[in-house]
Motif scaffolding. Structure first.
Motif, PDB file in Angstrom:
ATOM      1  N   VAL A   6       0.821  -1.215   0.000  1.00 11.77           N
ATOM      2  CA  VAL A   6       0.000   0.000   0.000  1.00 11.77           C
ATOM      3  C   VAL A   6       0.853   1.263   0.000  1.00 11.77           C
ATOM      4  O   VAL A   6       0.520   2.250  -0.664  1.00 11.77           O
ATOM      5  CB  VAL A   6      -0.982  -0.017   1.201  1.00 11.77           C
ATOM      6  N   PHE A   7       2.005   1.275   0.722  1.00 13.83           N
ATOM      7  CA  PHE A   7       2.867   2.460   0.724  1.00 13.83           C
ATOM      8  C   PHE A   7       3.447   2.717  -0.661  1.00 13.83           C
ATOM      9  O   PHE A   7       3.447   3.845  -1.161  1.00 13.83           O
ATOM     10  CB  PHE A   7       4.021   2.301   1.730  1.00 13.83           C
ATOM     11  N   VAL A   8       3.945   1.651  -1.268  1.00  5.19           N
ATOM     12  CA  VAL A   8       4.540   1.764  -2.599  1.00  5.19           C
ATOM     13  C   VAL A   8       3.479   2.160  -3.621  1.00  5.19           C
ATOM     14  O   VAL A   8       3.694   3.045  -4.459  1.00  5.19           O
ATOM     15  CB  VAL A   8       5.212   0.437  -3.004  1.00  5.19           C
ATOM     16  N   GLY A   9       2.314   1.529  -3.543  1.00  5.24           N
ATOM     17  CA  GLY A   9       1.223   1.848  -4.466  1.00  5.24           C
ATOM     18  C   GLY A   9       0.786   3.292  -4.369  1.00  5.24           C
ATOM     19  O   GLY A   9       0.547   3.956  -5.383  1.00  5.24           O
ATOM     20  N   SER A  10       0.701   3.821  -3.146  1.00  5.53           N
ATOM     21  CA  SER A  10       0.307   5.221  -2.947  1.00  5.53           C
ATOM     22  C   SER A  10       1.317   6.169  -3.577  1.00  5.53           C
ATOM     23  O   SER A  10       0.947   7.149  -4.231  1.00  5.53           O
ATOM     24  CB  SER A  10       0.168   5.522  -1.452  1.00  5.53           C
ATOM     25  N   SER A  11       2.603   5.859  -3.394  1.00  2.63           N
ATOM     26  CA  SER A  11       3.645   6.710  -3.979  1.00  2.63           C
ATOM     27  C   SER A  11       3.644   6.615  -5.503  1.00  2.63           C
ATOM     28  O   SER A  11       3.861   7.612  -6.201  1.00  2.63           O
ATOM     29  CB  SER A  11       5.021   6.311  -3.437  1.00  2.63           C
ATOM     30  N   LEU A  12       3.391   5.418  -6.028  1.00  2.31           N
ATOM     31  CA  LEU A  12       3.337   5.231  -7.477  1.00  2.31           C
ATOM     32  C   LEU A  12       2.210   6.035  -8.112  1.00  2.31           C
ATOM     33  O   LEU A  12       2.405   6.764  -9.091  1.00  2.31           O
ATOM     34  CB  LEU A  12       3.153   3.752  -7.809  1.00  2.31           C
ATOM     35  N   LEU A  13       1.013   5.901  -7.548  1.00  2.00           N
ATOM     36  CA  LEU A  13      -0.125   6.601  -8.155  1.00  2.00           C
ATOM     37  C   LEU A  13       0.015   8.113  -7.987  1.00  2.00           C
ATOM     38  O   LEU A  13      -0.414   8.892  -8.840  1.00  2.00           O
ATOM     39  CB  LEU A  13      -1.449   6.071  -7.615  1.00  2.00           C
ATOM     40  N   ASP A  14       0.652   8.540  -6.890  1.00  2.00           N
ATOM     41  CA  ASP A  14       0.902   9.971  -6.693  1.00  2.00           C
ATOM     42  C   ASP A  14       1.874  10.482  -7.739  1.00  2.00           C
ATOM     43  O   ASP A  14       1.698  11.575  -8.294  1.00  2.00           O
ATOM     44  CB  ASP A  14       1.451  10.209  -5.286  1.00  2.00           C
ATOM     45  N   MET A  15       2.908   9.696  -8.045  1.00  2.00           N
ATOM     46  CA  MET A  15       3.891  10.081  -9.064  1.00  2.00           C
ATOM     47  C   MET A  15       3.217  10.227 -10.430  1.00  2.00           C
ATOM     48  O   MET A  15       3.428  11.221 -11.138  1.00  2.00           O
ATOM     49  CB  MET A  15       4.995   9.034  -9.143  1.00  2.00           C
ATOM     50  N   TYR A  16       2.394   9.241 -10.807  1.00  2.00           N
ATOM     51  CA  TYR A  16       1.715   9.297 -12.104  1.00  2.00           C
ATOM     52  C   TYR A  16       0.724  10.466 -12.168  1.00  2.00           C
ATOM     53  O   TYR A  16       0.636  11.163 -13.181  1.00  2.00           O
ATOM     54  CB  TYR A  16       0.995   7.978 -12.383  1.00  2.00           C
ATOM     55  N   ALA A  17       0.004  10.692 -11.083  1.00  2.00           N
ATOM     56  CA  ALA A  17      -0.993  11.774 -11.060  1.00  2.00           C
ATOM     57  C   ALA A  17      -0.321  13.129 -11.202  1.00  2.00           C
ATOM     58  O   ALA A  17      -0.805  13.998 -11.938  1.00  2.00           O
ATOM     59  CB  ALA A  17      -1.801  11.710  -9.770  1.00  2.00           C
ATOM     60  N   LYS A  18       0.796  13.329 -10.510  1.00  2.00           N
ATOM     61  CA  LYS A  18       1.484  14.629 -10.570  1.00  2.00           C
ATOM     62  C   LYS A  18       2.064  14.894 -11.949  1.00  2.00           C
ATOM     63  O   LYS A  18       2.283  16.048 -12.321  1.00  2.00           O
ATOM     64  CB  LYS A  18       2.585  14.681  -9.510  1.00  2.00           C
ATOM     65  N   ASP A  19       2.326  13.843 -12.703  1.00  2.00           N
ATOM     66  CA  ASP A  19       2.829  14.029 -14.063  1.00  2.00           C
ATOM     67  C   ASP A  19       1.685  14.062 -15.084  1.00  2.00           C
ATOM     68  O   ASP A  19       1.926  14.094 -16.289  1.00  2.00           O
ATOM     69  CB  ASP A  19       3.802  12.899 -14.420  1.00  2.00           C
ATOM     70  N   GLY A  20       0.443  14.055 -14.595  1.00  2.00           N
ATOM     71  CA  GLY A  20      -0.704  14.131 -15.490  1.00  2.00           C
ATOM     72  C   GLY A  20      -1.138  12.810 -16.071  1.00  2.00           C
ATOM     73  O   GLY A  20      -2.049  12.765 -16.903  1.00  2.00           O
ATOM     74  N   LYS A  21      -0.533  11.706 -15.637  1.00  2.00           N
ATOM     75  CA  LYS A  21      -0.887  10.373 -16.152  1.00  2.00           C
ATOM     76  C   LYS A  21      -1.935   9.740 -15.230  1.00  2.00           C
ATOM     77  O   LYS A  21      -1.663   8.784 -14.505  1.00  2.00           O
ATOM     78  CB  LYS A  21       0.363   9.486 -16.228  1.00  2.00           C
ATOM     79  N   ILE A  22      -3.136  10.311 -15.267  1.00  2.00           N
ATOM     80  CA  ILE A  22      -4.165   9.895 -14.309  1.00  2.00           C
ATOM     81  C   ILE A  22      -4.670   8.481 -14.593  1.00  2.00           C
ATOM     82  O   ILE A  22      -5.070   7.758 -13.667  1.00  2.00           O
ATOM     83  CB  ILE A  22      -5.341  10.903 -14.305  1.00  2.00           C
ATOM     84  N   HIS A  23      -4.660   8.051 -15.848  1.00  2.00           N
ATOM     85  CA  HIS A  23      -5.127   6.694 -16.164  1.00  2.00           C
ATOM     86  C   HIS A  23      -4.170   5.646 -15.593  1.00  2.00           C
ATOM     87  O   HIS A  23      -4.616   4.611 -15.077  1.00  2.00           O
ATOM     88  CB  HIS A  23      -5.272   6.524 -17.675  1.00  2.00           C
ATOM     89  N   GLU A  24      -2.857   5.921 -15.681  1.00  2.00           N
ATOM     90  CA  GLU A  24      -1.881   5.018 -15.071  1.00  2.00           C
ATOM     91  C   GLU A  24      -2.055   4.993 -13.558  1.00  2.00           C
ATOM     92  O   GLU A  24      -1.963   3.931 -12.922  1.00  2.00           O
ATOM     93  CB  GLU A  24      -0.453   5.447 -15.430  1.00  2.00           C
ATOM     94  N   ALA A  25      -2.320   6.189 -12.981  1.00  2.00           N
ATOM     95  CA  ALA A  25      -2.541   6.266 -11.532  1.00  2.00           C
ATOM     96  C   ALA A  25      -3.769   5.455 -11.134  1.00  2.00           C
ATOM     97  O   ALA A  25      -3.765   4.731 -10.128  1.00  2.00           O
ATOM     98  CB  ALA A  25      -2.718   7.729 -11.110  1.00  2.00           C
ATOM     99  N   GLN A  26      -4.838   5.561 -11.933  1.00  2.00           N
ATOM    100  CA  GLN A  26      -6.067   4.809 -11.658  1.00  2.00           C
ATOM    101  C   GLN A  26      -5.825   3.303 -11.743  1.00  2.00           C
ATOM    102  O   GLN A  26      -6.335   2.530 -10.931  1.00  2.00           O
ATOM    103  CB  GLN A  26      -7.158   5.215 -12.658  1.00  2.00           C
TER     104      GLN A  26
END
Length: 625
Positions: A185-205
């Motif tokens: 869960v920690f790694v997943g949260s950081s991953l989706l945050d990284m993708y979201a901040k770069d505008g890759k919301i579908h990857e984050a989802q």
């Protein structure tokens, strides 16, 4: 190796003990450490791991920098060789006490390092915004043969922010999959945050949906990601779903949701969320209060914004900026100047770049060009301690352009110490459109088309300028160029909130369930308003058609449809609040003034750039926009 920097470390500690800012005197906060430290001195060479560990843990807990240095110095003087664990505790101590240099010295002296010590140092850089150092250290860790754990991955991903960092972040994601940490869960949260901040919301989802379990951090990260990218409705829908699944929200979650409500200007939902926050008895974190100030401001309710601002126990520069920007967007230039004066008088928070930008923008929107120019001169002279940036020069161009001083604005651009950006040329072109200066507008427009050939807005504004001048051949040429370059214009839309439901309209919209009723109402209003002086502004129709057809096109504008629906569907005592994604046209602005005047209704119009609060037929903008 631990002794190789002995002289350096002892000198550093000696200096800190006897400097003016840090004396040997132990503060009352750490008074209880005096006895253990005295015992350490008396024990001398007989100090053991457990003794040092207990002392360092207490120093870390209390952020006792000087006392921690004494423990470190004692190790060196007694030639004690601490374990990897104790050296890592020293890194943590210096990091917590904001002494990265000392932390790195300890790290560099370690002849043996484990994953915890590597992660501690990477985290120290990452938490303080030193992304490149954190990433470089992570690469060194991999080369050393040390295997990262879930905490290492979760930490280093927060530094994958720039374009180069994001590329490395994708590679780290591959490594995470190979290491079987993608479900953590920690790694997943950081991953989706990284993708979201770069505008890759579908990857984050995708990352979010693959998590076997979700905590408040991962849920908050995906909601905030949607909100930061302007996908406000998606953020709210996700929040509702997650709440239905039993998600526990914290202040960061609510901050993300309130940001989404700001984008939609959904005042009723915003009030409901504010009440929910109050009932939840969440502590009044400054970041949450700042979001509420911004939300109420963007929903057109500055009274609520100021009420929250005035009751804050602590105000950061972001708090001041949120309130200043709110007044600026509403065209309340004098309130902007009064609040800025109060900020400087209190002297608790120093203005930053955004502060001056908000003040200059407030002067621009409020028709206070001379005061704005004076503030810019004070800024360039160093009075505020803020270095002028491109955005500040752009604000001056906007300020001069809005006031009709278009030639002066062009000369100002030519003398700037920066190469003009698309935003600056766009501001000048917009001013030329308002003040019908075709020559300078055409020049600015061509500069824009060279810088941003794929931006549809540039073509539209220049096309509008040509249309006003009756240069229809140039209008057609621009439209052909847009087709050739496959440039598409964002469709204009307006929306109004009713009973927590957003009703959206497009030009000549025929999709609303009450479309016939709305169409009849618009026609009825147009006829009635003409009897009391309303004259349709046909210059707002940028098509080469006859006047009757132009008037028909005007009646189909999305703003008029939303306003008419608001008049039909809301009680007489309730203000009509309409939001548009693009700039409101002059004719719709006039139409709203007549609704306010004839029906005695308060009307609030928010477009891409600013607010218009209309009461009794008079707008807060003073028709200066």
């Amino acid at each position: 190796m631990f002794l190789t920097r002995r002289k350096h470390v002892l000198h550093s500690i000696h200096q800190s003990f006897y400097s003016n800012s840090r004396t040997l005197t132990i503060s009352t906060t750490h008074i209880h450490l005096q006895q253990p430290l005295l015992q350490m001195t008396l024990t001398g060479f007989n100090m053991k791991f457990q003794n040092y560990n207990e002392l360092l843990n207490e120093c870390v807990h209390k952020k006792a920098f000087r006392e921690g240095q004494r423990v470190h110095a004692h190790m060196i003087k007694t030639r004690y060789l601490p374990s990897v664990f104790l050296r890592t505790r020293l890194i943590v101590l210096y990091t917590k006490c904001d002494s990265l240099g000392d932390a790195r010295h300890v790290f560099d002296e370690m002849h043996e390092r484990n994953v915890v010590s590597w992660t501690a140092m990477i985290s120290a850089y990452s938490q303080r915004g030193y992304a490149s150092q954190a990433l470089n250290l992570f690469i060194q860790m991999l080369r050393s043969g040390t295997e990262p754990n879930e905490f290492t991955f979760a930490t280093v991903l927060t530094s994958c922010t720039s374009s180069l960092g994001f590329m490395l972040g994708r590679q780290i994601h591959s490594l995470i999959i190979k290491s079987n940490y993608e479900d953590h869960v920690f790694v997943g949260s950081s991953l989706l945050d990284m993708y979201a901040k770069d505008g890759k919301i579908h990857e984050a989802q995708t990352v979010f949906e693959c998590l076997p379990e979700r905590d408040v951090v991962s849920c908050t990260a995906i909601i905030s990601g949607y909100a930061q990218l302007g996908l406000d409705e998606e953020a709210l829908e996700l929040f509702r779903c997650l709440q239905g699944e039993g998600m526990q929200s914290n202040y960061v979650t609510y901050t993300g949701v309130i940001t989404a409500l700001s984008g939609l200007a959904a005042l009723d939902l915003g009030k409901q969320m504010h009440n929910h926050v109050l009932r939840s008895e969440i502590p009044s974190f400054v970041v949450l209060q700042n979001s509420l100030i911004d939300m109420y401001s963007k929903c057109g309710n500055l009274t609520y914004s100021r009420r929250i601002f005035d009751t804050m126990y602590e105000r950061t520069v972001i708090s001041w900026n949120a309130m200043l920007v709110g007044y600026s967007k509403h065209g309340e230039g004098r309130e902007v100047l009064e609040l800025f004066t109060l900020m400087r008088k209190e002297k608790k928070v120093k203005p930053d770049s955004v502060t001056i930008l908000a003040v200059l923008s407030g002067c621009s929107h409020g028709g206070l060009e001379d005061r704005g120019l004076n503030i810019f001169q004070e800024m360039t002279s160093g009075k505020f301690g803020v270095e002028p940036k491109m955005e500040h020069y752009g604000c001056v161009v906007d300020l001069l352009g809005r006031s009709g001083r278009v030639e002066e604005a062009l000369e100002f651009i030519k003398k700037m110490p920066f190469e003009p950006t698309a935003a600056i040329w766009g501001s000048l072109l917009g001013a030329c459109r308002v003040h019908s200066n075709v020559d300078i507008g055409e020049f600015a427009g061509h500069q824009l088309l060279e810088i941003e050939p794929g931006n549809a807005g540039n073509y539209v504004i220049l096309s509008n300028l040509y249309a006003l001048a009756g240069r229809w051949e140039d209008v057609r040429s621009l439209r052909d160029l847009m087709l050739k370059k496959t440039v598409t214009k964002e469709p204009g839309r307006s929306w109004i909130e009713l009973d927590q439901v957003l009703h959206t309209f497009h030009a000549s919209d025929r999709s609303h369930p009450r479309r016939e009723e709305i169409r009849v109402k618009v026609k009825e209003l147009s006829v009635g308003f003409k009897e009391v002086g309303y004259v349709p502004d046909l210059s707002c129709v940028l098509h080469d058609v006859d006047e009757e057809q132009k008037e028909k096109i005007l009646l189909g504008h999305s703003e008029k449809l939303a306003l008419s629906f608001g008049l039909i569907a809301t009680p007489e005592s309730v203000p009509i609040r309409v939001i548009k994604n693009l700039r409101i046209c002059v004719d719709c602005h006039n139409f709203a003034k007549y609704i306010s005047k004839v029906y005695g209704r308060e009307v609030s119009l928010r477009d891409k750039n600013r607010f218009h609060r209309i009461v009794g037929g008079k707008c807060s903008c003073g028709d200066y926009w």
